[in-house]
Design a protein around this motif. Structure first.
Motif, PDB file in Angstrom:
ATOM      1  N   ARG A 474      -0.941  61.805  62.216  1.00  0.00           N
ATOM      2  CA  ARG A 474      -2.107  62.467  61.615  1.00  0.00           C
ATOM      3  C   ARG A 474      -3.348  61.622  61.901  1.00  0.00           C
ATOM      4  O   ARG A 474      -3.381  60.428  61.600  1.00  0.00           O
ATOM      5  N   GLN A 484     -14.941  75.505  68.475  1.00  0.00           N
ATOM      6  CA  GLN A 484     -14.171  76.500  69.227  1.00  0.00           C
ATOM      7  C   GLN A 484     -14.808  76.717  70.599  1.00  0.00           C
ATOM      8  O   GLN A 484     -16.012  76.617  70.755  1.00  0.00           O
ATOM      9  N   ARG A 506      -1.206  71.236  64.964  1.00  0.00           N
ATOM     10  CA  ARG A 506      -2.341  72.015  64.480  1.00  0.00           C
ATOM     11  C   ARG A 506      -3.548  71.113  64.293  1.00  0.00           C
ATOM     12  O   ARG A 506      -3.406  69.906  64.077  1.00  0.00           O
ATOM     13  N   ILE A 507      -4.700  71.717  64.362  1.00  0.00           N
ATOM     14  CA  ILE A 507      -5.964  71.011  64.173  1.00  0.00           C
ATOM     15  C   ILE A 507      -6.838  71.885  63.279  1.00  0.00           C
ATOM     16  O   ILE A 507      -6.931  73.101  63.473  1.00  0.00           O
ATOM     17  N   ARG A 508      -7.451  71.289  62.259  1.00  0.00           N
ATOM     18  CA  ARG A 508      -8.213  72.045  61.282  1.00  0.00           C
ATOM     19  C   ARG A 508      -9.383  71.203  60.784  1.00  0.00           C
ATOM     20  O   ARG A 508      -9.385  69.968  60.929  1.00  0.00           O
ATOM     21  N   PRO A 509     -10.365  71.854  60.150  1.00  0.00           N
ATOM     22  CA  PRO A 509     -11.483  71.114  59.564  1.00  0.00           C
ATOM     23  C   PRO A 509     -11.012  70.310  58.350  1.00  0.00           C
ATOM     24  O   PRO A 509     -10.101  70.712  57.624  1.00  0.00           O
ATOM     25  N   GLU A 511     -11.478  68.550  54.549  1.00  0.00           N
ATOM     26  CA  GLU A 511     -11.995  69.086  53.289  1.00  0.00           C
ATOM     27  C   GLU A 511     -13.462  68.756  53.083  1.00  0.00           C
ATOM     28  O   GLU A 511     -14.210  69.530  52.496  1.00  0.00           O
ATOM     29  N   THR A 515     -12.561  66.414  61.142  1.00  0.00           N
ATOM     30  CA  THR A 515     -11.416  67.127  61.706  1.00  0.00           C
ATOM     31  C   THR A 515     -10.130  66.431  61.304  1.00  0.00           C
ATOM     32  O   THR A 515     -10.064  65.195  61.229  1.00  0.00           O
ATOM     33  N   GLU A 518      -2.894  67.104  63.298  1.00  0.00           N
ATOM     34  CA  GLU A 518      -1.549  66.774  62.831  1.00  0.00           C
ATOM     35  C   GLU A 518      -0.527  67.201  63.872  1.00  0.00           C
ATOM     36  O   GLU A 518      -0.489  68.375  64.280  1.00  0.00           O
TER      37      GLU A 518
END
Length: 531
Positions: A474, A484, A506-509, A511, A515, A518
């Motif tokens: 992570r 994007q 996966r990759i996400r914003p 909180e 970025t 994981e």
């Protein structure tokens, strides 16, 4: 006038028709010959003493040529030594003789040692332009007999010196290897003593690494240039020595390399290569060499270097076994420490955390409950760190385990990031993670950190790698966030790696911005069908 008083008549009959002047001239000629012979005898004796005055073979050979030239007033001379004799297959010259073939009118005299041909002495360009006569040949032949004795003495002395160096070197290397000296220093010592034993300019220890030789240690001329170079075993002549277990000597190692298509960074001439061990179990080879045109090594040097290499190979093996024993003892000690940490320290911390959790329930003040919860979180973090330390204790320092490789990637990424990422390594990374997964983790982590350095404009990065039922990588940053539509080749590679191993990516914003990346896979890799 009486008959007996006539002029020119020899009354005694002893000197018929011989004038007094002729008699004096003949007497003078004979005296000169006697004096010349006496002077030549003295010169011959002086030459014998001169060549016997030194026991170094190189010096003796040169003195023989110089003394012979002086005896017959030759302006140039040479001693061509047969190549099969003691490895001294070369030409010793004085004056303007050079390396070209001897002229036709030169004086040639064989030099023998114990009735065996050692070489040929050539003398040319007699002073005054005259030719060499029978007396010249006789005096040089007499000197050649003394030269044979001098050469034999020098060879015996050289053999004694070599054996003394061999005994000293063998004892020194054995003592060093068995006393716990640094492995690299041990190999350098082996290379240096091999060079001294053979009177070589350069020496090296080549150890096997897969299908390659690595020149681990070198000594002498150009040592810094060749040290660390790699050669395919099947491309170099040392490979034949390693596979056969038999020594090899060549008069021109550079030509052998050229024929194999291998370029050398230094000029190399004669070389001697011996195995470090027997065929099938050798650790590598020990090689000595001289520059082009230098002396070859010969049978005595080969025998001594073989004996030295065999003893060094045994000492290296014993040193490895000693290091294995020390590693085992250290791992056992670390195991006891890890057990004490797990059974005592962690349990006490865990009990303290439970007590604090129960205190939260009975606390009437909110700020007290918050502080107690924070203390519990700190204890949980401390427990995780201790567990990580326990797993690290189970791996020897300096070994190239997964933890070490992950840390190397993070340290390297710090240079491009401009700061060191926060790092947490949890679980038995070096023990539980399968080889197929362990190979992929450093590449995934390097790609993730490279993306952060190039695109995120982050001021803070945290890296967590944990091993349980799954291995999780992570990476969290506080940068500008994931955009994007950009180039996704690196992300696609990470996703494909996870898919091949039966995992996910996966990759996400984050909180609060930034970025979160994981990468999650089974700790042992994908399950294989038994059929």
């Amino acid at each position: 006038m009486p008959p007996d008083s006539q002029p020119g008549q020899d009354r005694t009959g002893l000197l018929p028709q011989l004038r007094l002047d002729d008699l004096l001239a003949e007497l003078q000629t004979r005296l000169v010959a006697v004096l010349t012979t006496r002077d030549r005898v003295h010169a011959l004796l002086e030459a014998v003493v001169t060549i016997e005055a030194d026991l170094d073979l190189d010096s003796v050979l040169r003195r023989i040529v110089e003394a012979s030239a002086t005896l017959v007033e030759a302006q140039s001379g040479a001693l061509r030594v047969l190549p099969e004799e003691d490895g001294y297959g070369r030409l010793v010259t004085v004056g303007g003789f050079g390396d070209e073939p001897p002229p036709r009118d030169c004086l040639e005299v064989p030099v023998c040692v114990r009735e065996q041909a050692f070489g040929t002495l050539y003398l040319a360009d007699k002073a005054g332009g005259g030719g060499f006569d029978e007396n010249d040949e006789n005096v040089v032949a007499a000197l050649a007999i003394a030269a044979g004795v001098a050469i034999e003495n020098a060879r015996l002395y050289d053999e004694v010196r070599r054996r003394e160096r061999w005994l000293t070197a063998s004892a020194e290397v054995s003592a060093s290897l068995l006393s716990g000296t640094d492995p690299y220093e041990e190999l350098v010592l082996v290379a240096e003593r091999a060079r001294q034993i053979c009177d070589a300019e350069t020496s090296g220890v080549l150890l096997v690494d897969g299908d390659e030789f690595v020149l681990e240690a070198a000594a002498g001329l150009h040592a810094d240039i060749v040290r660390g170079r790699r050669y395919r075993i099947d491309q170099v002549i040392a490979g034949r020595v390693y596979r056969s277990g038999r020594s090899l000597e060549t008069a021109d190692a550079a030509e052998e390399f050229r024929q194999a298509g291998v370029s050398l960074p230094i000029p190399v001439g004669p070389a001697l290569i011996v195995p470090l061990g027997s065929a099938g179990t050798a650790r590598g080879v020990l090689a000595v060499s001289n520059p082009p045109g230098g002396a070859t090594f010969g049978e005595p040097a080969r025998r001594l270097l073989e004996a030295f290499a065999a003893q060094a190979a045994v000492a290296l093996e014993l040193a490895d076994r000693r290091q294995d024993t020390e590693r085992l003892a250290l791992l056992e000690a670390r195991g006891r420490i890890a057990k004490d940490l797990h059974d005592t320290v962690i349990q006490q911390l865990f009990a303290t955390a439970i007590t604090l959790m129960s205190a939260i329930k009975i606390s009437e003040k909110r700020d007290v409950a918050v502080r107690v919860r924070r203390a519990v979180d700190d204890l949980d973090d401390t427990i995780r760190q201790i567990r990580s330390t326990i797993f690290a204790l189970q791996v020897m320092p300096g070994e190239h385990g997964l933890r070490a490789r992950i840390q190397h990637v993070i340290d390297k990424a710090a240079e491009s990031l401009g700061f060191a990422p926060e790092t947490r390594l949890d679980g038995p990374l070096d023990l539980a993670v399968g080889d197929e997964v362990a190979v992929q983790v450093p590449a995934v982590l390097a790609e993730a950190l490279s993306n952060v350095a190039r695109h995120a404009r982050a001021g803070r990065v945290s890296v967590t790698v944990s091993a349980g039922d799954e291995l999780v990588v992570r990476v969290i940053d506080d940068g500008i966030g994931f955009r994007q539509g950009g180039r996704r080749s690196g992300l696609r590679n990470m996703a494909e790696r996870a898919e091949r191993l039966g995992g996910s990516f996966r990759i996400r914003p984050g909180e609060s911005g930034g970025t979160v990346l994981e990468w999650r896979v089974p700790v042992h890799g994908p399950e294989r069908d038994g059929g």
